[in-house]
Design a protein around this motif. Sequence first.
Motif, PDB file in Angstrom:
ATOM      1  N   ILE A  35     -11.961   5.141  -1.501  1.00  0.00           N
ATOM      2  CA  ILE A  35     -10.705   4.436  -1.247  1.00  0.00           C
ATOM      3  C   ILE A  35     -10.436   3.507  -2.427  1.00  0.00           C
ATOM      4  CG2 ILE A  35      -9.490   2.850   0.281  1.00  0.00           C
ATOM      5  CD1 ILE A  35      -9.938   5.591   1.500  1.00  0.00           C
ATOM      6  N   ILE A  47       0.831  -1.212   0.000  1.00  0.00           N
ATOM      7  CA  ILE A  47       0.000   0.000   0.000  1.00  0.00           C
ATOM      8  C   ILE A  47       0.861   1.256   0.000  1.00  0.00           C
ATOM      9  CG2 ILE A  47      -1.901  -1.205   1.130  1.00  0.00           C
ATOM     10  CD1 ILE A  47      -1.156   0.173   3.743  1.00  0.00           C
ATOM     11  N   ARG A  73      -0.704   4.657  -1.752  1.00  0.00           N
ATOM     12  CA  ARG A  73      -1.362   4.012  -2.894  1.00  0.00           C
ATOM     13  C   ARG A  73      -2.878   4.130  -2.805  1.00  0.00           C
ATOM     14  NH1 ARG A  73      -1.669  -2.331  -4.167  1.00  0.00           N
ATOM     15  NH2 ARG A  73      -2.515  -2.217  -6.287  1.00  0.00           N
ATOM     16  N   PHE A  74      -3.418   4.235  -1.578  1.00  0.00           N
ATOM     17  CA  PHE A  74      -4.868   4.317  -1.373  1.00  0.00           C
ATOM     18  C   PHE A  74      -5.332   5.724  -1.002  1.00  0.00           C
ATOM     19  CE2 PHE A  74      -4.263  -0.174  -1.399  1.00  0.00           C
ATOM     20  CZ  PHE A  74      -5.467  -0.732  -1.795  1.00  0.00           C
ATOM     21  N   ALA A  83      -7.021   1.776  -4.965  1.00  0.00           N
ATOM     22  CA  ALA A  83      -5.583   1.528  -5.088  1.00  0.00           C
ATOM     23  C   ALA A  83      -5.046   2.175  -6.355  1.00  0.00           C
ATOM     24  CB  ALA A  83      -5.309   0.033  -5.088  1.00  0.00           C
TER      25      ALA A  83
END
Length: 354
Positions: free
Chosen positions: A151, A107, A126-127, A153
């Motif tokens: 949310i 993440i 990443r989120f 990725a």
Amino acid sequence: MNQPAPQLELSGSRLFTSWLAAQKTSLAFTTYQAGKLFLIGLKPDGSLSVFERTFDRCMGLGVHNRQLWMSSLYQLWRFEDFLDPGEQKDGHDAVFVPVAGHTTGDIDIHDIHAGADSQATFVATRFNCLATLAERGSFRPVWRPPFIDRIAAEDRCHLNGMATGEDGRPAYATCVGMSNITEGWREHRRDGGVVIDVASGEVVASGLSMPHSPRLYDGKLWLLQTGTGEFGHIDLATGAFEPLCFLPGFARGVSFIGDYAVIGLSRPRENRTFEGLILNERLEQAGIAPRCALCIVNLKTGDMEHWLDIKGVVQELYDVATLPGIIRPMALGFKTDEIRFVVRPEPEAPLPTG
């Protein structure tokens, strides 16, 4: 013909070790490019002590007292010092042992705040959110910028930094660009960076170039404007960035002790993340090459008074941390058998009832 692998070379400025001794501190820094955690301290004779351990893509660091947090490729690690005050092991006055590792998945954890309750809040880049650890999941989101609709990725805005207040709660966050599409931040690297007030969601500073490592210290909100090579603070009344000094490298990672800031510098990679930045233009105009180093900046004068140059295999750093009161730290990793034999039982406790 195969070329020999570049060797690691660390060399301090003339008074670097004297500064460490005067501050009664040691330093930690990570390099995700080489996958190393380094601990920098002093040997009994006053010379430099360098201790390193290998962790794949280690990045963010968080320190609370003698507890250390560190992110790696897909885990968040909590290290505890197994030594009591005054105790030593093989000449080291701290032994950081990875007692807990939470599997988060990849993440891209950047900044970490270590809390007094052995919990951590971190930036899940990443989120596009701030997060904590979850009991059954990879992580638990606790905040996202208002312009991020869900949310996902997708690293839309490159949320990379977090400053916490005296209560330990996130106060400000930095993004490279206010984008809500996958990797849209890349188009805003030169002047699209913002600082966001976490409580209100309002932008308190804008027009920044790749802001990194916001920190609240001594009543000011400090940060790195990495794209221009500047370290300074934000005037929260006007939103203006007030530069303190120019840094000859790609700056990420800030930690404070006394009247000093410890800042990590890297040599920019030759790829699209680093091209087209004012930093590169200023370095070229000055006729100097970017440095990979830890630099010690006097907060009162802006002078870079001391530094630790890093050459060879390590060219990029991510985070730095001061370890006050620890003179010569070491840590355990997983590539040797040592971790099997360093055991510290806790005091006996009664069996749980009910």
